[in-house]
Design an enzyme around this catalytic site. Structure first.
Site, short mmCIF file in Angstrom:
data_model
loop_
_atom_site.label_atom_id
_atom_site.label_comp_id
_atom_site.label_asym_id
_atom_site.label_seq_id
_atom_site.Cartn_x
_atom_site.Cartn_y
_atom_site.Cartn_z
N LYS A 206 2.16 -6.28 -10.41
CA LYS A 206 1.23 -5.17 -10.12
C LYS A 206 1.91 -3.82 -10.25
CE LYS A 206 -1.20 -5.79 -6.25
NZ LYS A 206 -1.50 -6.25 -4.86
N LYS B 258 4.26 -2.75 -8.23
CA LYS B 258 4.55 -2.24 -6.89
C LYS B 258 5.87 -2.81 -6.39
CE LYS B 258 0.10 -1.30 -4.75
NZ LYS B 258 -0.66 -1.48 -3.50
N1 C2G Z 1 -7.28 0.41 1.54
C1 C2G Z 1 -8.22 1.18 2.22
N2 C2G Z 1 -7.90 2.43 2.59
C2 C2G Z 1 -6.69 2.96 2.33
C3 C2G Z 1 -5.71 2.18 1.66
C4 C2G Z 1 -6.04 0.89 1.28
O1 C2G Z 1 -9.35 0.71 2.48
N3 C2G Z 1 -6.42 4.24 2.72
C5 C2G Z 1 -7.64 -0.95 1.14
C6 C2G Z 1 -7.57 -1.17 -0.37
O2 C2G Z 1 -8.75 -0.69 -1.01
C7 C2G Z 1 -7.44 -2.69 -0.44
C8 C2G Z 1 -6.65 -3.03 0.83
O3 C2G Z 1 -6.73 -1.87 1.68
O4 C2G Z 1 -8.73 -3.29 -0.38
C9 C2G Z 1 -5.21 -3.34 0.54
O5 C2G Z 1 -4.67 -2.24 -0.17
P1 C2G Z 1 -3.25 -2.46 -0.91
O6 C2G Z 1 -2.28 -3.07 0.04
O7 C2G Z 1 -2.91 -1.20 -1.62
O8 C2G Z 1 -3.61 -3.59 -1.96
P2 C2G Z 1 -3.86 -3.46 -3.53
O9 C2G Z 1 -2.60 -3.04 -4.20
O10 C2G Z 1 -5.08 -2.66 -3.71
O11 C2G Z 1 -4.05 -5.00 -3.91
O12 C2G Z 1 -6.04 -8.60 -6.22
C10 C2G Z 1 -6.28 -7.43 -5.48
C11 C2G Z 1 -4.99 -6.71 -5.17
O13 C2G Z 1 -4.04 -7.58 -4.60
C12 C2G Z 1 -5.26 -5.55 -4.24
#
Ligand code: C2G
Length: 136
Positions: A51, A53
Site C-alpha cells: 500500500k 505505507k
Molecule cells: N479514517 C477516518 N477518519 C480519519 C482517518 C481515517 O474515518 N481522519 C478511516 C479511513 O477512511 C479508513 C479507516 O479509518 O476507513 C482506517 O484508515 P487507515 O488506517 O488509513 O486505513 P487505509 O490505509 O485507508 O486502509 O483495503 C482497505 C485499506 O486497508 C484501507
C-alpha cells in the site's frame, strides 16, 4: 423484533490503524453501530508495503490496539487487496464500511453485501500526526 430472534448483522471494515487516533475510533464506533458484530481487518506490515505505507507500530501491536476497542468483536489480518470477497463470504458479512476517502472503490462488493462509506473525521490522520511531530 427482539434481537435474540433475528440473525445478527455482521459488519466488516479494513485499515492500517497505525498511530491509532480519534478518526480511527470514530469510524469503528460508527461501523459497529450499523450491526451486532464488528470484524476489523488490520493490514499486515507486508501488505502495508504494497500500500506504500510504512507503519510506526508493527501489525501485532496495531491489531492488539484495535482488538481492545469495546466495539470490535474480532480482528483478522488484511494481507492483500483481493481478500474482501472471501472475507465477506467466510464471515457472512452483511455490511462493509469504509471512510469516504474510499468512496466508490468498493462498490463492486455490493454484489455480496451492503457497502457503506462514512464521512472521515476531519483534521486528523496518521500522516498529519507524523508531520506535526516531526517539527517538534
Ligand atoms: N479514517 C477516518 N477518519 C480519519 C482517518 C481515517 O474515518 N481522519 C478511516 C479511513 O477512511 C479508513 C479507516 O479509518 O476507513 C482506517 O484508515 P487507515 O488506517 O488509513 O486505513 P487505509 O490505509 O485507508 O486502509 O483495503 C482497505 C485499506 O486497508 C484501507
Amino acid at each position: 423484533m427482539p434481537t435474540h430472534s433475528r440473525r445478527k448483522i455482521k459488519v466488516i471494515t479494513y485499515g492500517t490503524f497505525d498511530l491509532f487516533h480519534y478518526g480511527h475510533l470514530k469510524i469503528l464506533e460508527r461501523a459497529a453501530a450499523l450491526g451486532d458484530k464488528l470484524i476489523v481487518a488490520v493490514s499486515t506490515d507486508e501488505f502495508n508495503l504494497v500500500k506504500g505505507k510504512e507503519c510506526y507500530y508493527p501489525f501485532e501491536q496495531r491489531a492488539d490496539i484495535v482488538q481492545a476497542i469495546e466495539w470490535v468483536d474480532e480482528v483478522i489480518a488484511e494481507e492483500n487487496w483481493n481478500q474482501k470477497v472471501d472475507d465477506i463470504l467466510e464471515h457472512k458479512i452483511d455490511i462493509l464500511v469504509m471512510g469516504d476517502d474510499w468512496k466508490g472503490k468498493f462498490d463492486h462488493l455490493s454484489a455480496y453485501c451492503d457497502v457503506v462509506y462514512l464521512p472521515r473525521t476531519e483534521g486528523i490522520s496518521t500522516t498529519i500526526i507524523k508531520h506535526d511531530l516531526s517539527k517538534v
